[in-house]
Scaffold this motif. Structure first.
Motif, PDB file in Angstrom:
ATOM      1  N   ARG A 255       0.885  -1.154   0.000  1.00 29.85           N
ATOM      2  CA  ARG A 255       0.000   0.000   0.000  1.00 29.85           C
ATOM      3  C   ARG A 255       0.925   1.206   0.000  1.00 29.85           C
ATOM      4  O   ARG A 255       1.756   1.354   0.909  1.00 29.85           O
ATOM      5  N   GLN A 256       0.809   2.023  -1.018  1.00 27.75           N
ATOM      6  CA  GLN A 256       1.657   3.207  -1.116  1.00 27.75           C
ATOM      7  C   GLN A 256       0.824   4.406  -0.666  1.00 27.75           C
ATOM      8  O   GLN A 256      -0.078   4.852  -1.377  1.00 27.75           O
ATOM      9  N   VAL A 257       1.123   4.886   0.532  1.00 27.58           N
ATOM     10  CA  VAL A 257       0.365   5.989   1.114  1.00 27.58           C
ATOM     11  C   VAL A 257       0.860   7.304   0.513  1.00 27.58           C
ATOM     12  O   VAL A 257       2.054   7.584   0.499  1.00 27.58           O
ATOM     13  N   VAL A 258      -0.093   8.080  -0.005  1.00 26.35           N
ATOM     14  CA  VAL A 258       0.207   9.408  -0.532  1.00 26.35           C
ATOM     15  C   VAL A 258      -0.083  10.395   0.592  1.00 26.35           C
ATOM     16  O   VAL A 258      -1.241  10.609   0.958  1.00 26.35           O
ATOM     17  N   LYS A 259       0.992  10.949   1.161  1.00 27.65           N
ATOM     18  CA  LYS A 259       0.822  11.894   2.266  1.00 27.65           C
ATOM     19  C   LYS A 259       0.320  13.225   1.720  1.00 27.65           C
ATOM     20  O   LYS A 259       0.467  13.513   0.533  1.00 27.65           O
TER      21      LYS A 259
ATOM     22  N   ASN B  73       5.755   3.503   1.305  1.00 26.56           N
ATOM     23  CA  ASN B  73       5.331   2.126   1.039  1.00 26.56           C
ATOM     24  C   ASN B  73       5.103   1.374   2.338  1.00 26.56           C
ATOM     25  O   ASN B  73       5.939   1.410   3.240  1.00 26.56           O
ATOM     26  N   VAL B  74       3.974   0.708   2.410  1.00 26.53           N
ATOM     27  CA  VAL B  74       3.625  -0.122   3.567  1.00 26.53           C
ATOM     28  C   VAL B  74       3.402  -1.536   3.036  1.00 26.53           C
ATOM     29  O   VAL B  74       2.584  -1.745   2.146  1.00 26.53           O
ATOM     30  N   TYR B  75       4.158  -2.493   3.564  1.00 25.30           N
ATOM     31  CA  TYR B  75       4.125  -3.874   3.075  1.00 25.30           C
ATOM     32  C   TYR B  75       3.330  -4.763   4.014  1.00 25.30           C
ATOM     33  O   TYR B  75       3.336  -4.561   5.228  1.00 25.30           O
TER      34      TYR B  75
ATOM     35  N   LYS C 238      -2.309   5.659  -8.651  1.00 25.25           N
ATOM     36  CA  LYS C 238      -1.620   4.616  -9.410  1.00 25.25           C
ATOM     37  C   LYS C 238      -1.808   3.260  -8.740  1.00 25.25           C
ATOM     38  O   LYS C 238      -1.853   3.154  -7.511  1.00 25.25           O
ATOM     39  N   THR C 239      -1.890   2.249  -9.561  1.00 26.74           N
ATOM     40  CA  THR C 239      -1.961   0.880  -9.059  1.00 26.74           C
ATOM     41  C   THR C 239      -1.382  -0.063 -10.104  1.00 26.74           C
ATOM     42  O   THR C 239      -1.381   0.238 -11.293  1.00 26.74           O
TER      43      THR C 239
ATOM     44  N   THR D 136      -2.918   4.885  -1.917  1.00 29.66           N
ATOM     45  CA  THR D 136      -4.063   5.273  -1.103  1.00 29.66           C
ATOM     46  C   THR D 136      -3.763   6.603  -0.425  1.00 29.66           C
ATOM     47  O   THR D 136      -2.597   6.915  -0.149  1.00 29.66           O
ATOM     48  N   LYS D 137      -4.788   7.353  -0.144  1.00 30.09           N
ATOM     49  CA  LYS D 137      -4.642   8.583   0.632  1.00 30.09           C
ATOM     50  C   LYS D 137      -5.031   8.349   2.078  1.00 30.09           C
ATOM     51  O   LYS D 137      -5.015   9.279   2.891  1.00 30.09           O
ATOM     52  N   GLU D 138      -5.386   7.116   2.417  1.00 28.50           N
ATOM     53  CA  GLU D 138      -5.777   6.767   3.789  1.00 28.50           C
ATOM     54  C   GLU D 138      -4.523   6.732   4.665  1.00 28.50           C
ATOM     55  O   GLU D 138      -3.713   5.802   4.581  1.00 28.50           O
ATOM     56  N   GLN D 139      -4.376   7.719   5.518  1.00 23.71           N
ATOM     57  CA  GLN D 139      -3.177   7.884   6.336  1.00 23.71           C
ATOM     58  C   GLN D 139      -3.058   6.837   7.436  1.00 23.71           C
ATOM     59  O   GLN D 139      -1.984   6.631   7.981  1.00 23.71           O
TER      60      GLN D 139
END
Length: 161
Positions: free
Chosen positions: A59-63, A70-72, A127-128, A149-152
């Motif tokens: 999950r690549q968080v867009v701050k 990147n969160v694995y 992007k995905t 994702t924009k989910e922080q």
């Protein structure tokens, strides 16, 4: 000269046969992706079966400042989280639409399906990609997935691999 012509004909047939096989697998990879989208948007119980048990999930968080983190996670944890969030998503009629879908071959014999994901009700696109691979039994599986994702909230899982 006959041998040369025969060799050229055989070579041409091999190249076109290889291209046809590539095109067929590429189309199958795209069909698999479209099936995945349908399953995800209808909250199908079959969704976990789209993933390899050893899939790499990112999950690549867009701050808010644009930074990407990147969160694995592993497949089993991801599927547990997916099942928990499905109830809320289904209640809210949450779906995603995908555009700019492309399929390209990757080194391991799989295909990378890239796209832009637009969550329902949002104006932005994220992007995905997923790498899908045909298994020896003919079944296609997701072996890697990156979804922005924009989910922080996902940031609390950052730096854990």
């Amino acid at each position: 000269m006959k041998k040369f012509l025969s060799l050229m004909i055989i070579s041409t047939m091999f190249v076109f046969g290889s291209l046809k096989a590539f095109a067929d697998d590429s189309q199958e990879a795209l069909q698999f992706f479209n099936s995945y989208v349908t399953a995800a948007n209808t909250y199908s119980q079959s969704l976990p079966g789209f993933y390899s048990p050893s899939a790499k999930i990112i999950r690549q968080v867009v701050k808010p400042n644009g930074e990407l983190v990147n969160v694995y996670t592993n497949t089993s944890t991801y599927i547990k989280q997916m099942k928990l969030s499905q109830t809320v998503a289904k209640t809210r009629h949450y779906t995603n639409s995908y555009s700019n879908v492309t399929v390209t071959p990757v080194a391991n014999g799989g295909y990378k399906v890239s796209s832009l994901r637009q969550p329902k009700g949002e104006t932005y696109k994220l992007k995905t990609y997923m790498i899908v691979k045909k298994q020896p039994n003919g079944k296609w599986l997701i072996t890697e997935e990156l979804m922005q994702t924009k989910e922080q909230i996902f940031l609390k899982y950052a730096n854990k691999k």
